[in-house]
Design an enzyme around this catalytic site. Structure first.
Site, PDB file in Angstrom:
ATOM      1  N   VAL A   1     -22.452  -6.237  21.665  1.00 44.64           N
ATOM      2  CA  VAL A   1     -23.116  -6.114  20.365  1.00 44.64           C
ATOM      3  C   VAL A   1     -23.299  -7.510  19.770  1.00 44.64           C
ATOM      4  CG1 VAL A   1     -22.899  -5.228  18.012  1.00 44.64           C
ATOM      5  CG2 VAL A   1     -22.305  -3.769  19.958  1.00 44.64           C
TER       6      VAL A   1
ATOM      7  N   ARG B   1       0.859  -1.204   0.000  1.00 43.97           N
ATOM      8  CA  ARG B   1       0.000   0.000   0.000  1.00 43.97           C
ATOM      9  C   ARG B   1       0.888   1.245   0.000  1.00 43.97           C
ATOM     10  NH1 ARG B   1      -5.416  -1.163   1.509  1.00 43.97           N
ATOM     11  NH2 ARG B   1      -5.651   0.840   2.512  1.00 43.97           N
TER      12      ARG B   1
ATOM     13  N   GLU C   1     -19.904  -0.909  24.851  1.00 36.85           N
ATOM     14  CA  GLU C   1     -18.733  -1.661  25.319  1.00 36.85           C
ATOM     15  C   GLU C   1     -19.199  -2.861  26.141  1.00 36.85           C
ATOM     16  OE1 GLU C   1     -15.239  -1.841  25.096  1.00 36.85           O
ATOM     17  OE2 GLU C   1     -15.649  -3.506  26.472  1.00 36.85           O
TER      18      GLU C   1
ATOM     19  N   GLY D   1       4.909   3.590   5.622  1.00 37.21           N
ATOM     20  CA  GLY D   1       4.360   4.190   6.847  1.00 37.21           C
ATOM     21  C   GLY D   1       3.297   3.319   7.486  1.00 37.21           C
TER      22      GLY D   1
ATOM     23  N   GLY E   1     -15.271   0.108  23.278  1.00 36.08           N
ATOM     24  CA  GLY E   1     -14.773   1.317  23.950  1.00 36.08           C
ATOM     25  C   GLY E   1     -13.296   1.215  24.269  1.00 36.08           C
ATOM     26  N   GLY E   2     -12.497   0.746  23.295  1.00 36.07           N
ATOM     27  CA  GLY E   2     -11.042   0.718  23.457  1.00 36.07           C
ATOM     28  C   GLY E   2     -10.430   1.983  22.882  1.00 36.07           C
TER      29      GLY E   2
ATOM     30  N   HIS F   1       9.904  24.433  35.975  1.00 37.72           N
ATOM     31  CA  HIS F   1       8.726  25.022  36.607  1.00 37.72           C
ATOM     32  C   HIS F   1       8.308  26.256  35.818  1.00 37.72           C
ATOM     33  CE1 HIS F   1       6.016  26.362  39.754  1.00 37.72           C
ATOM     34  NE2 HIS F   1       6.510  27.581  39.582  1.00 37.72           N
TER      35      HIS F   1
END
Ligand code: NAI
Length: 462
Positions: A241, A37, A207, A40, A185-186, A447
């Site tokens: 699901v 493809r 989830e 990257g 829900g990952g 800081h």
């Protein structure tokens, strides 16, 4: 007859493959990378980078919407999703060409074709790509992963009808769905939920477990969920699901919760229920590379069951993170070059690029105890950091330190709040080097910064 001979043939030009190619070439190996493809891989083309590009646009919009709390009123702020996607394409193109330049600079041969191992020779292996035969003394398999498609009734049909999409297709949508159902829900589900919620979609995350963000430390996962809920994202937890039905703009996701089957109407469903290693069709069976649950079995140096063949990245099914892939590729090349090296899986950080960001490294107190370590934890609100207070009205971010009770070594650091993604590498160094609480107390942090909260936490641990 072999047409081209190399020291190393790398299957796959994602983070594991292209980084290993550069290291191998530097080490004097004549190297070729095969990529079917774009260079990257998933990370650059349909994962890490495109999602971060989208999320950054959403962050600008969120800042505009919430500017009032900081004395800045922005009226009429809006987002043009198609423009965001076009910018994403531009960013990806630029980085992909950067990887190409890197390969050319290193003297790596890039073959833009799908490759398959075809057999062994007296001095190595043969690989076929684009009708040509390549000979390699060594092989590195870096073919990555793809979205897992669980056997949920209707999912396959809905996928081909583009009602249910994966991370690949959702990134190219030019119009945002009015109602988006996120299945799982990952990490992928949450990052996409964050983006589409920011740009105005109604988002519901379904989830199966009773918490979001998988292995994320439980308090951090709860804070993340609360912050999403404040923004209007709905969560259905403990909801599995079981069926998907529909076409774009008129579909339904069916789930089971507390023994009942419930229907969630939506315009688009994102399938983000995990990923699986890409091992099919690349000839691993031709040479007898051992698999376990579809992933290539490797040892800590990346060696497979076949001498002369290594594997790195998602294809080994271990951590499935781009930065793990980089390191695994490097370690495999070190091994090929006879250098002692190994991946320290204990100190690999993980990040969820939501707003607020979540970043973790090392053990939770539960995982440490399960491993037989006498561990304790200490949590400091990020309100202890002046910069955090200056930049976050009513922020509820925390940093949690997990340490060994006996030696006071830092075993894990878990954060939710601004800059967490950029801060965590420092914590990873603490875990990798087994630094003790007293060692970190003696370090000087700049800081005002949010990372100072890590040092401050050390002084609170008695
Ligand atoms: P994941 O494994 O993180 O989460 C999948 C979730 O789907 C789990 O919580 C699981 O309980 C749930 N699930 C499975 N079947 C279900 C069902 N039938 N109904 C409802 N829920 C169900 O997988 P995800 O999000 O697809 O990510 C895949 C990989 O990509 C991960 O390994 C991750 O490390 C990597 N990734 C990393 C990112 C980062 O580092 N920021 C960003 C995106 C992906």
């Amino acid at each position: 007859m072999a047409e081209m001979k190399f020291d190393l043939l790398i299957l796959g030009g994602g983070p594991a493959g292209y980084n290993a190619a550069e290291r191998a070439a530097e080490g004097g190996l004549k190297t070729a990378v095969f990529e079917e493809r774009a260079l990257g891989g998933v990370c650059l083309n349909e994962g890490c980078i495109p999602t971060k590009t989208l999320l950054y646009s959403a962050k600008i919009l969120d800042y505009a919407h919430h500017g009032d709390a900081y004395g800045v009123t922005v009226t009429g702020a809006s987002i043009d999703h198609a423009k965001v996607v076009a910018r994403k394409d531009k960013v990806v193109k630029k980085l992909v060409s950067g990887v190409g330049a890197k390969m050319r600079g290193a003297g790596v041969t890039v073959v833009s074709a799908s490759a398959r191992i075809t057999g062994k020779t007296s001095s190595g292996f043969t690989v076929e790509a684009d009708g040509k035969t390549y000979e390699g003394a060594k092989i590195l398999v870096c073919t990555g992963s793809e979205a897992a498609m669980p056997p949920i009734p209707g999912l396959k049909e809905s996928y081909s009808a583009s009602f249910a999409v994966t991370n690949r297709e959702i990134l190219d949508l030019t119009t945002a769905p009015k109602r988006l159902a996120v299945i799982g829900g990952g990490v992928i589900g949450l990052e996409m939920a964050s983006y589409f919620n920011s740009i105005g979609s109604e988002v519901t995350v379904v989830e199966m477990l009773d918490k979001i963000a998988g292995p994320t430390e439980k308090d951090i996962s709860a804070i993340l969920q609360k912050s999403y809920e404040k923004r209007g994202v709905k969560f259905l937890l403990g909801a599995k699901v079981t069926a998907v039905e529909g076409k774009p703009g008129a579909g339904v996701v069916r789930y089971e919760k507390d023994g009942k089957t419930v229907e969630l109407p939506c315009d688009l469903a994102l399938i983000s229920v995990g990923r699986r290693a890409r091992t099919a069709g690349i000839g691993l069976d031709a040479v007898g590379v051992q698999l376990n649950r579809g992933a290539v079995v490797t040892d800590e140096r990346g060696r497979t069951s076949v001498p002369g063949i290594w594997a790195a990245g998602d294809v080994n099914g271990k951590l499935m993170l781009a930065h793990t892939a980089y390191r695994e590729g490097e370690v495999a090349v070190s091994d090929m070059l006879g250098k002692a090296d190994r991946v320290d899986y204990r100190s690999i950080p993980s990040v969820i690029y939501t707003n607020p960001e979540v970043a973790s490294v090392g053990e939770t107190v539960e995982s440490a105890k399960a491993a037989g370590i006498d561990a304790a934890e200490f949590t400091l609100p990020l309100q202890y950091s002046g910069r955090y207070v200056a930049e976050n009205e009513n922020g509820d971010g925390i940093v949690k330190i997990v340490y060994g009770k006996q030696h006071r070594e830092i075993l894990g650091v878990h954060m939710i709040g601004s800059y967490a993604s950029e801060i965590i590498y420092g914590a990873a160094a603490m875990v990798a080097k087994k630094q003790r609480i007293e060692d970190v107390e003696k370090l000087v942090f700049p800081h005002p910064t949010v990372c100072e909260a890590i040092r401050e936490a050390m002084f609170h641990i008695s």
